[in-house]
Structures are given as C-alpha cells and as structure tokens.
Design a protein around this motif. Structure first.
Motif, PDB file in Angstrom:
ATOM      1  N   GLY A 167     -66.016  24.436   8.724  1.00 23.18           N
ATOM      2  CA  GLY A 167     -65.849  24.750   9.887  1.00 23.18           C
ATOM      3  C   GLY A 167     -64.228  25.372  10.149  1.00 23.18           C
ATOM      4  O   GLY A 167     -63.850  25.557  11.247  1.00 23.18           O
ATOM      5  N   SER A 168     -63.471  25.020   9.129  1.00 20.49           N
ATOM      6  CA  SER A 168     -61.934  25.066   9.495  1.00 20.49           C
ATOM      7  C   SER A 168     -61.394  26.512   8.945  1.00 20.49           C
ATOM      8  O   SER A 168     -62.237  27.441   8.286  1.00 20.49           O
ATOM      9  CB  SER A 168     -61.331  24.102   8.643  1.00 20.49           C
ATOM     10  N   ARG A 209     -64.306  28.334   6.116  1.00 14.82           N
ATOM     11  CA  ARG A 209     -65.121  27.362   5.218  1.00 14.82           C
ATOM     12  C   ARG A 209     -66.238  27.131   6.080  1.00 14.82           C
ATOM     13  O   ARG A 209     -66.120  26.355   7.044  1.00 14.82           O
ATOM     14  CB  ARG A 209     -64.332  25.966   4.652  1.00 14.82           C
ATOM     15  N   SER A 210     -67.512  27.508   5.660  1.00 14.74           N
ATOM     16  CA  SER A 210     -68.493  27.552   6.640  1.00 14.74           C
ATOM     17  C   SER A 210     -69.067  26.092   6.291  1.00 14.74           C
ATOM     18  O   SER A 210     -69.131  25.500   5.533  1.00 14.74           O
ATOM     19  CB  SER A 210     -69.515  28.491   6.319  1.00 14.74           C
ATOM     20  N   PRO A 211     -69.616  25.471   7.521  1.00 14.16           N
ATOM     21  CA  PRO A 211     -70.314  24.034   7.244  1.00 14.16           C
ATOM     22  C   PRO A 211     -71.829  23.918   6.998  1.00 14.16           C
ATOM     23  O   PRO A 211     -72.468  23.494   7.649  1.00 14.16           O
ATOM     24  CB  PRO A 211     -70.110  23.752   9.011  1.00 14.16           C
ATOM     25  N   HIS A 212     -72.090  24.714   5.839  1.00 14.17           N
ATOM     26  CA  HIS A 212     -73.322  24.766   5.271  1.00 14.17           C
ATOM     27  C   HIS A 212     -73.878  23.409   5.232  1.00 14.17           C
ATOM     28  O   HIS A 212     -73.281  22.604   4.536  1.00 14.17           O
ATOM     29  CB  HIS A 212     -73.701  25.655   4.138  1.00 14.17           C
ATOM     30  N   GLY A 236     -69.658  27.590   1.769  1.00 14.23           N
ATOM     31  CA  GLY A 236     -68.910  28.855   1.391  1.00 14.23           C
ATOM     32  C   GLY A 236     -67.724  28.979   1.741  1.00 14.23           C
ATOM     33  O   GLY A 236     -67.250  28.692   2.916  1.00 14.23           O
ATOM     34  N   LEU A 237     -66.789  30.082   1.248  1.00 10.78           N
ATOM     35  CA  LEU A 237     -65.516  30.207   1.687  1.00 10.78           C
ATOM     36  C   LEU A 237     -65.787  31.852   2.207  1.00 10.78           C
ATOM     37  O   LEU A 237     -66.520  32.847   1.216  1.00 10.78           O
ATOM     38  CB  LEU A 237     -64.488  30.194   0.602  1.00 10.78           C
TER      39      LEU A 237
END
Length: 179
Positions: A150-151, A166-169, A175-176
């Motif tokens: 999430g950042s 950066r996704s919080p999957h 993923g980036l």
C-alpha cells in the motif's frame, strides 16, 4: 493542466510548513533544487540498494526528497548470485564511476590493458549494456521487499521519474505498479 510555477509554489509552501527537522541548511538546499527540476533530475545511482543515490551530482534534489518525506528509489541493482559482476559493480560503486571505468578501458590502446585490472571493466560494461533499461529482476525483487504493501515511492529510471505503488494483495505476491 498544472503549471510548473504553481506546482513549485505549492511544494515550497509544503516544505516550509511541514519542515520538522528545523534544519535551515537542508531547507535552503531543497528550495535551491526547485528551479532546476523543471528541466529534469540529475542523480547518480549507487549499486548497493534501491535507495542508494550518490550526492555528487544533485545534492539539492536529494535534500528535496528527504524533506518532503518521499522515498526516491531505483531498481538498477546487480544480482549477488552473479558473483563476478556483483563484485565489479560494488567496487565501482555508482553509475558515474562505472561509466568512467568503461571509458578508461575504451581509451587504452590494444594490448596495453592492465592485466591486474582483470575483467572488471568488461563486466561493468556488460552489465550496463544488458540492463540499459536501468531495471533488473533482482532490483525489482529488492523494491518489492523494501516497500510496504500500500505504499508509494518515486521511481528513478532512465532519467525519468514515475510513481511506484506496491499493491496490498492478500493472495501472495504483491505487485508493483507504476503510473
């Protein structure tokens, strides 16, 4: 559309009001960088980590990122599993030194190369040519590891800046994404 003048005035306002470091030298340095950023950002990438930038080219711009509390990152890192290339790039340390190493090698007449220098200039040149996109699989893995889910960060790549997220999957591999 947002003008550069408007954007830089808002950034100046933010830096002055949010400056909790109370370091007038850092603030002055960051504000000095603003006019030149309209034409680009000149930084020297270090090969040790995604946040390794050498302050020899644009220390004012690096101060700007620090004071704004924005992470400046890159993904142009040698893989330690390729021992000789990794060692050669750690010895040169940064992009500017790497290009000087290659230029010195190219300027030497045939047959006069210092044998004690070994293959280092060749390894450095091969790395620069094979990874001309300034992004390596190892560098991407290091960015994933360094960034929290999430950042956001600012990715420096081929003299361009983009937003890196950066996704919080929850399903595993985060993923980036770049904007």
């Amino acid at each position: 559309a947002v003008s550069y003048s408007y954007l830089s005035s808002k950034l100046t306002e933010l830096l002055i009001t949010q400056n909790t470091s109370n370091d007038p030298v850092q603030l002055s340095s960051a504000l000095r960088a603003l006019p030149s950023l309209q034409h680009g950002l000149d930084v020297n990438i270090g090969f040790a980590s995604p946040v390794d930038f050498v302050q020899d080219t644009s220390p004012d711009a690096l101060a700007l990122f620090r004071l704004a509390r924005v992470s400046l990152v890159h993904g142009w890192l040698p893989d330690p599993s390729d021992g000789p290339t990794y060692a050669a790039l750690q010895r040169v340390g940064n992009y500017n030194a790497a290009t000087l190493e290659v230029a010195r090698r190219d300027q030497q007449p045939l047959g006069t190369m210092d044998v004690s220098a070994g293959a280092q200039p060749v390894l450095v040149q091969d790395f620069l040519e094979q990874n001309s996109t300034q992004l390596t699989p190892y560098g991407i893995a290091q960015l994933r590891q360094r960034m929290q889910p999430g950042s956001l960060a600012v990715l420096f790549r081929n003299s361009h800046l983009s937003v890196l997220y950066r996704s919080p999957h929850a399903s595993g591999d985060p993923g980036l994404c770049t904007l």
